[in-house]
Design a protein around this motif. Structure first.
Motif, PDB file in Angstrom:
ATOM      1  N   GLN A  76      63.887  12.072  76.158  1.00 18.51           N
ATOM      2  CA  GLN A  76      64.792  11.121  75.508  1.00 18.51           C
ATOM      3  C   GLN A  76      65.718  11.846  74.520  1.00 18.51           C
ATOM      4  OE1 GLN A  76      63.229   9.182  72.136  1.00 18.51           O
ATOM      5  NE2 GLN A  76      65.405   9.415  71.711  1.00 18.51           N
ATOM      6  N   PHE A  77      65.137  12.733  73.733  1.00 22.90           N
ATOM      7  CA  PHE A  77      65.925  13.509  72.766  1.00 22.90           C
ATOM      8  C   PHE A  77      66.935  14.396  73.493  1.00 22.90           C
ATOM      9  CE2 PHE A  77      65.885  17.266  69.688  1.00 22.90           C
ATOM     10  CZ  PHE A  77      66.854  16.699  68.884  1.00 22.90           C
ATOM     11  N   GLY A  78      66.476  15.008  74.582  1.00 23.65           N
ATOM     12  CA  GLY A  78      67.360  15.875  75.356  1.00 23.65           C
ATOM     13  C   GLY A  78      68.545  15.113  75.926  1.00 23.65           C
ATOM     14  N   LEU A  79      68.304  13.869  76.377  1.00 18.52           N
ATOM     15  CA  LEU A  79      69.405  13.097  76.959  1.00 18.52           C
ATOM     16  C   LEU A  79      70.421  12.704  75.893  1.00 18.52           C
ATOM     17  CD1 LEU A  79      67.375  11.053  79.556  1.00 18.52           C
ATOM     18  CD2 LEU A  79      69.247  12.620  80.041  1.00 18.52           C
ATOM     19  N   ILE A  80      69.926  12.378  74.700  1.00 13.74           N
ATOM     20  CA  ILE A  80      70.857  12.088  73.598  1.00 13.74           C
ATOM     21  C   ILE A  80      71.702  13.332  73.314  1.00 13.74           C
ATOM     22  CG2 ILE A  80      70.992  11.659  71.103  1.00 13.74           C
ATOM     23  CD1 ILE A  80      70.384   9.161  72.569  1.00 13.74           C
ATOM     24  N   LEU A  81      71.031  14.487  73.277  1.00 17.60           N
ATOM     25  CA  LEU A  81      71.767  15.734  73.044  1.00 17.60           C
ATOM     26  C   LEU A  81      72.799  15.971  74.133  1.00 17.60           C
ATOM     27  CD1 LEU A  81      69.208  18.445  71.891  1.00 17.60           C
ATOM     28  CD2 LEU A  81      71.034  17.372  70.587  1.00 17.60           C
ATOM     29  N   PHE A  82      72.423  15.625  75.362  1.00 13.48           N
ATOM     30  CA  PHE A  82      73.357  15.836  76.468  1.00 13.48           C
ATOM     31  C   PHE A  82      74.625  15.000  76.288  1.00 13.48           C
ATOM     32  CE2 PHE A  82      74.840  14.070  80.565  1.00 13.48           C
ATOM     33  CZ  PHE A  82      75.531  15.188  80.978  1.00 13.48           C
ATOM     34  N   LEU A  83      74.437  13.726  75.869  1.00 17.47           N
ATOM     35  CA  LEU A  83      75.606  12.860  75.697  1.00 17.47           C
ATOM     36  C   LEU A  83      76.577  13.463  74.682  1.00 17.47           C
ATOM     37  CD1 LEU A  83      73.993   9.313  75.612  1.00 17.47           C
ATOM     38  CD2 LEU A  83      75.149  10.464  77.490  1.00 17.47           C
ATOM     39  N   ILE A  84      76.016  14.098  73.647  1.00 15.73           N
ATOM     40  CA  ILE A  84      76.872  14.707  72.634  1.00 15.73           C
ATOM     41  C   ILE A  84      77.478  16.005  73.158  1.00 15.73           C
ATOM     42  CG2 ILE A  84      76.923  15.600  70.286  1.00 15.73           C
ATOM     43  CD1 ILE A  84      74.378  13.814  69.880  1.00 15.73           C
ATOM     44  N   ALA A  85      76.625  16.826  73.776  1.00 17.07           N
ATOM     45  CA  ALA A  85      77.075  18.157  74.196  1.00 17.07           C
ATOM     46  C   ALA A  85      78.108  18.078  75.315  1.00 17.07           C
ATOM     47  CB  ALA A  85      75.883  18.998  74.636  1.00 17.07           C
ATOM     48  N   ALA A  86      78.039  17.027  76.169  1.00 22.28           N
ATOM     49  CA  ALA A  86      78.952  16.947  77.313  1.00 22.28           C
ATOM     50  C   ALA A  86      80.406  16.908  76.839  1.00 22.28           C
ATOM     51  CB  ALA A  86      78.627  15.715  78.148  1.00 22.28           C
ATOM     52  N   GLY A  87      80.689  16.027  75.883  1.00 24.85           N
ATOM     53  CA  GLY A  87      82.055  15.934  75.376  1.00 24.85           C
ATOM     54  C   GLY A  87      82.482  17.221  74.699  1.00 24.85           C
ATOM     55  N   LEU A  88      81.560  17.787  73.917  1.00 24.43           N
ATOM     56  CA  LEU A  88      81.865  19.010  73.175  1.00 24.43           C
ATOM     57  C   LEU A  88      82.209  20.155  74.116  1.00 24.43           C
ATOM     58  CD1 LEU A  88      81.766  19.892  70.198  1.00 24.43           C
ATOM     59  CD2 LEU A  88      79.451  20.682  70.588  1.00 24.43           C
ATOM     60  N   THR A  89      81.420  20.285  75.173  1.00 23.78           N
ATOM     61  CA  THR A  89      81.616  21.428  76.071  1.00 23.78           C
ATOM     62  C   THR A  89      82.880  21.255  76.911  1.00 23.78           C
ATOM     63  OG1 THR A  89      80.425  22.989  77.443  1.00 23.78           O
ATOM     64  CG2 THR A  89      80.248  20.696  78.073  1.00 23.78           C
ATOM     65  N   LEU A  90      83.212  19.995  77.287  1.00 21.61           N
ATOM     66  CA  LEU A  90      84.437  19.786  78.065  1.00 21.61           C
ATOM     67  C   LEU A  90      85.668  20.064  77.221  1.00 21.61           C
ATOM     68  CD1 LEU A  90      83.717  16.705  80.321  1.00 21.61           C
ATOM     69  CD2 LEU A  90      84.108  19.072  80.983  1.00 21.61           C
ATOM     70  N   VAL A  91      85.646  19.559  75.990  1.00 23.06           N
ATOM     71  CA  VAL A  91      86.766  19.798  75.087  1.00 23.06           C
ATOM     72  C   VAL A  91      86.949  21.297  74.881  1.00 23.06           C
ATOM     73  CG1 VAL A  91      87.476  19.630  72.679  1.00 23.06           C
ATOM     74  CG2 VAL A  91      86.698  17.608  73.885  1.00 23.06           C
ATOM     75  N   PHE A  92      85.836  21.982  74.686  1.00 24.93           N
ATOM     76  CA  PHE A  92      85.931  23.415  74.473  1.00 24.93           C
ATOM     77  C   PHE A  92      86.381  24.133  75.737  1.00 24.93           C
ATOM     78  CE2 PHE A  92      84.560  27.736  74.089  1.00 24.93           C
ATOM     79  CZ  PHE A  92      85.140  28.043  72.873  1.00 24.93           C
ATOM     80  N   GLY A  93      85.822  23.711  76.860  1.00 20.61           N
ATOM     81  CA  GLY A  93      86.159  24.366  78.117  1.00 20.61           C
ATOM     82  C   GLY A  93      87.618  24.187  78.500  1.00 20.61           C
ATOM     83  N   VAL A  94      88.137  22.963  78.332  1.00 23.38           N
ATOM     84  CA  VAL A  94      89.491  22.681  78.802  1.00 23.38           C
ATOM     85  C   VAL A  94      90.536  23.242  77.837  1.00 23.38           C
ATOM     86  CG1 VAL A  94      91.137  20.882  79.396  1.00 23.38           C
ATOM     87  CG2 VAL A  94      88.762  20.648  80.053  1.00 23.38           C
ATOM     88  N   MET A  95      90.349  22.997  76.542  1.00 18.90           N
ATOM     89  CA  MET A  95      91.407  23.368  75.605  1.00 18.90           C
ATOM     90  C   MET A  95      91.052  24.554  74.717  1.00 18.90           C
ATOM     91  SD  MET A  95      94.044  21.659  76.229  1.00 18.90           S
ATOM     92  CE  MET A  95      95.260  21.451  74.937  1.00 18.90           C
ATOM     93  N   ASP A  96      89.877  25.149  74.911  1.00 18.08           N
ATOM     94  CA  ASP A  96      89.481  26.266  74.064  1.00 18.08           C
ATOM     95  C   ASP A  96      89.504  25.831  72.597  1.00 18.08           C
ATOM     96  OD1 ASP A  96      88.564  28.821  73.802  1.00 18.08           O
ATOM     97  OD2 ASP A  96      90.539  29.697  73.503  1.00 18.08           O
ATOM     98  N   PHE A  97      89.103  24.573  72.379  1.00 16.62           N
ATOM     99  CA  PHE A  97      89.187  23.991  71.041  1.00 16.62           C
ATOM    100  C   PHE A  97      87.764  23.762  70.519  1.00 16.62           C
ATOM    101  CE2 PHE A  97      89.463  20.030  68.449  1.00 16.62           C
ATOM    102  CZ  PHE A  97      90.158  20.577  67.387  1.00 16.62           C
ATOM    103  N   ILE A  98      87.466  24.360  69.375  1.00 19.32           N
ATOM    104  CA  ILE A  98      86.112  24.259  68.847  1.00 19.32           C
ATOM    105  C   ILE A  98      86.084  23.173  67.785  1.00 19.32           C
ATOM    106  CG2 ILE A  98      86.594  26.284  67.398  1.00 19.32           C
ATOM    107  CD1 ILE A  98      83.620  26.886  67.492  1.00 19.32           C
ATOM    108  N   ASN A  99      85.390  22.080  68.108  1.00 11.82           N
ATOM    109  CA  ASN A  99      85.473  20.868  67.308  1.00 11.82           C
ATOM    110  C   ASN A  99      84.176  20.602  66.553  1.00 11.82           C
ATOM    111  OD1 ASN A  99      85.997  18.374  66.249  1.00 11.82           O
ATOM    112  ND2 ASN A  99      85.750  17.286  68.190  1.00 11.82           N
ATOM    113  N   LEU A 100      84.120  21.046  65.302  1.00  7.97           N
ATOM    114  CA  LEU A 100      82.918  20.780  64.509  1.00  7.97           C
ATOM    115  C   LEU A 100      82.763  19.293  64.215  1.00  7.97           C
ATOM    116  CD1 LEU A 100      82.734  23.538  61.754  1.00  7.97           C
ATOM    117  CD2 LEU A 100      81.772  23.543  64.022  1.00  7.97           C
TER     118      LEU A 100
END
Lengths: 328, 304
Positions: free
Chosen positions: B13-37
């Motif tokens: 359950q904790f891992g899936l919550i982390l996934f929901l957060i990490a998915a957006g973060l990694t796509l944003v970083f992957g597509v625009m090389d933008f590191i969003n704290l």
């Protein structure tokens, strides 16, 4: 954009005559700090002294971080961990009755060098944004370790039984003496760092930031130089931690939270990367701004945060180059 | 054994919550090389919005449904106001400016909703627990989180791998300049990815409101974990983020549960529980260090 740090200003070559304009800011900064205690006696002396001591201590830490960011292009997001190592060296030893500053400093330097060597060896295998995140993670690792040390205060931190002793004497109990000890440490480290960055060692690092492949081709291994620098920067920050623990007479995990690392990066960038006095100037402006805003309202972060954003967006290169430019 | 099963489910359950957060973060970083704290802050905002709307409507489902579009709108507002100006800057500026956003928004929620933690009751239709083998019971709500997390993960997988927009996102993550040269409006694509990521983080925040307290700064620690997830998974890779998130969730949860138990075999009980508590939170960082030693680009790096 693999290299996270951009060269803000070209550092003067080591053999060039010292550029007078570049000396204006360090002279103002150090002269101001030298006479501040004398001026402070006309105000609330202990408050001003303790604030400025904190400024210098964090300036010392920012200075060491600037070695990494400004000269080697290594954006470390876990630098506060080293301050924590220094502070906890004082706290843990003091709670076992070891109050001598000599032993505390030796412990702080040894542990920080050890931690920096291990984490640096791993982190430096990566570049750019990976390096930012890994140093962040190692910083958090230490943060969680500190919060779980129930014997040493855990989450709440611990009060020091007393400030550190010099061979059985307690000169640091005097705020003014502590101030000048911090001042002298900052001055000596500043000069040492200037020598360091002007030396062959410093030039190899700057060369490696601009073109690591070429440095390798001419026979230098950037990795070893960067690791050495990482260890040195960590040890300086640990020294700052020892002073910080003595200033606040309190040690807590909050000292090494990732937000504190962010503050340090901000001081460096605000002051101007790649000029060591810039980091000190950044620390002064940062902490005074905090203090002033906190005087207005309890919710000063709501003003401080947008100010940070505006600084990043519109003051490119930091305030030190700004001052130097207006002077010309 | 069934206690172990309960902890596994908690880890999932904790891992899936982390996934929901990490998915957006990694796509944003992957597509625009933008590191969003500030991504963690969007999780916090989602939680606060859900708490507020649930209190206003008196129904968690309505609260959730209202929180999602608001979180999306808020993410897009941030993009227009701040982030848009940062794409061409280096990582250091991005880190600092988004750090400023964190400070601002943590304080803003304190002013708007107070510094005290808010709590949201578990919705009636998801309250209670179901029996597991061995007589232990597991809360229905946590099962619901697992199902929702898996469903969103599946939806995201289909979206990224089976649709035209997903194709562009994948292409953008591999080689943004090339996609741009082919006539795709990469800025618009990014705004879409960013808003979607903000909404996923907001969704994660909203889902945890009944089981965690909603408080200022709640996004900060989750953000660091999300970074660990995307570093281990390989930046830009949604599949990597999914597997790494589950790995981290399980390792973290099981570590906290088992480290004191295992240490009891070699140490006396009080030392064991103390050392165990000290070691457990460090486990995932050790895991990250080991992963990067072996594979510096993460387990499933997006191809560059």
């Amino acid at each position: 954009m693999t290299d996270a740090a951009r060269p803000v200003e070209q550092a003067t070559p080591a053999n060039a005559p010292p550029n007078l304009r570049r000396l204006v800011v360090p002279i103002i900064v150090f002269a101001g700090l030298a006479i501040a205690p004398w001026l402070a006696q006309f105000g609330t002396e202990s408050f001003v002294l303790s604030l400025l001591t904190r400024v210098m201590v964090l300036g010392l830490a920012a200075l060491s971080l600037d070695l990494l960011i400004g000269y080697a292009g290594l954006v470390s997001f876990g630098h506060a961990a080293f301050i924590g190592i220094g502070a906890y060296s004082v706290g843990i030893l003091a709670s076992h009755g070891i109050n001598g500053i000599a032993l505390q400093v030796v412990a702080a330097l040894t542990v920080s060098a050890f931690f920096a060597a291990i984490t640096g060896a791993i982190s430096l295998r990566t570049r750019g944004v990976y390096f930012i995140m890994i140093t962040l993670a190692f910083g958090q690792m230490l943060f969680f370790l500190a919060t779980s040390l129930a014997a040493y205060g855990g989450d709440d931190g611990m009060n020091l039984p007393s400030r550190s002793l010099f061979f059985g004497y307690d000169p640091l109990d005097n705020d003014r003496t502590l101030y000048y000890v911090a001042f002298a440490t900052l001055g000596v480290v500043y000069l040492a760092c200037r020598m360091l960055v002007a030396s062959r060692f410093g030039r190899v690092l700057r060369g490696a930031r601009q073109n690591p492949v070429r440095m390798q081709a001419i026979g230098f291994s950037p990795y070893r130089y960067q690791l050495m620098l990482y260890v040195i920067a960590g040890m300086i920050a640990a020294l700052a931690g020892v002073l910080l623990a003595n200033t606040s007479e309190f040690v807590s995990p909050a000292t090494m939270s990732w937000q504190r690392s962010g503050d340090l990066i901000f001081m460096v960038v605000l002051g101007g990367m790649g000029s060591l006095h810039g980091a000190i100037a950044g620390a002064i402006v940062f902490l005074l701004a905090e203090e002033v805003l906190a005087g207005f309202t309890e919710h000063w972060h709501i003003i401080f945060g947008p100010l940070l954003i505006l600084c990043v967006l519109y003051i490119r290169g930091g305030i030190t180059p700004l001052i130097e430019r207006t002077r010309s | 054994m069934s206690l172990f099963l309960v902890q596994m489910l908690n880890g999932l359950q904790f891992g899936l919550i982390l996934f929901l957060i990490a998915a957006g973060l990694t796509l944003v970083f992957g597509v625009m090389d933008f590191i969003n704290l500030a991504h963690g802050v969007q999780y916090m905002v989602g939680a606060y919005l859900a708490a507020m709307f649930t209190a206003m409507t008196g129904n968690f489902l309505f609260g959730l449904l209202l929180a999602l579009p608001t979180a999306l709108a808020f993410g897009l507002l941030l993009e227009v106001l701040v982030f848009r100006k940062l794409y061409d800057r280096d990582h250091l500026d991005q880190v600092l400016a988004t750090f400023g956003v964190i400070i601002t928004l943590n304080e803003a929620v304190k002013i708007l909703w107070g510094a005290a933690p808010l709590s949201v009751p578990v919705p009636d239709f998801l309250s209670g627990s179901i029996p597991l083998i061995g007589g232990l019971r597991y809360p229905v709500y946590r099962i619901a989180i697992i199902i929702a997390g898996l469903a969103v993960g599946l939806m995201l997988y289909l979206l990224v791998n089976r649709t035209k927009v997903g194709m562009l996102v994948r292409a953008g993550a591999s080689n943004a300049p090339m996609v741009s040269a082919l006539g795709v409006n990469i800025r618009l694509l990014f705004t879409f990815v960013f808003g979607f990521g903000a909404m996923l983080a907001g969704f994660a925040g909203a889902m945890v409101t009944p089981i965690l307290s909603v408080e200022p700064g709640m996004g900060d620690n989750v953000l660091i974990l999300a970074f660990v997830v995307i570093v281990i998974g390989g930046i830009g890779s949604v599949r990597g983020a999914f597997l790494a998130a589950l790995l981290i969730g399980v390792v973290d949860t099981l570590g906290r549960f088992m480290a004191p138990m295992l240490l009891r075999a070699i140490l006396d009980p009080s030392t064991a529980s103390q050392t165990g508590r000290a070691i457990a939170p460090m486990l995932i960082y050790v895991l990250m260090a080991v992963t990067l030693c072996i594979r510096p680009a993460g387990l499933f790096p997006a191809k560059r």
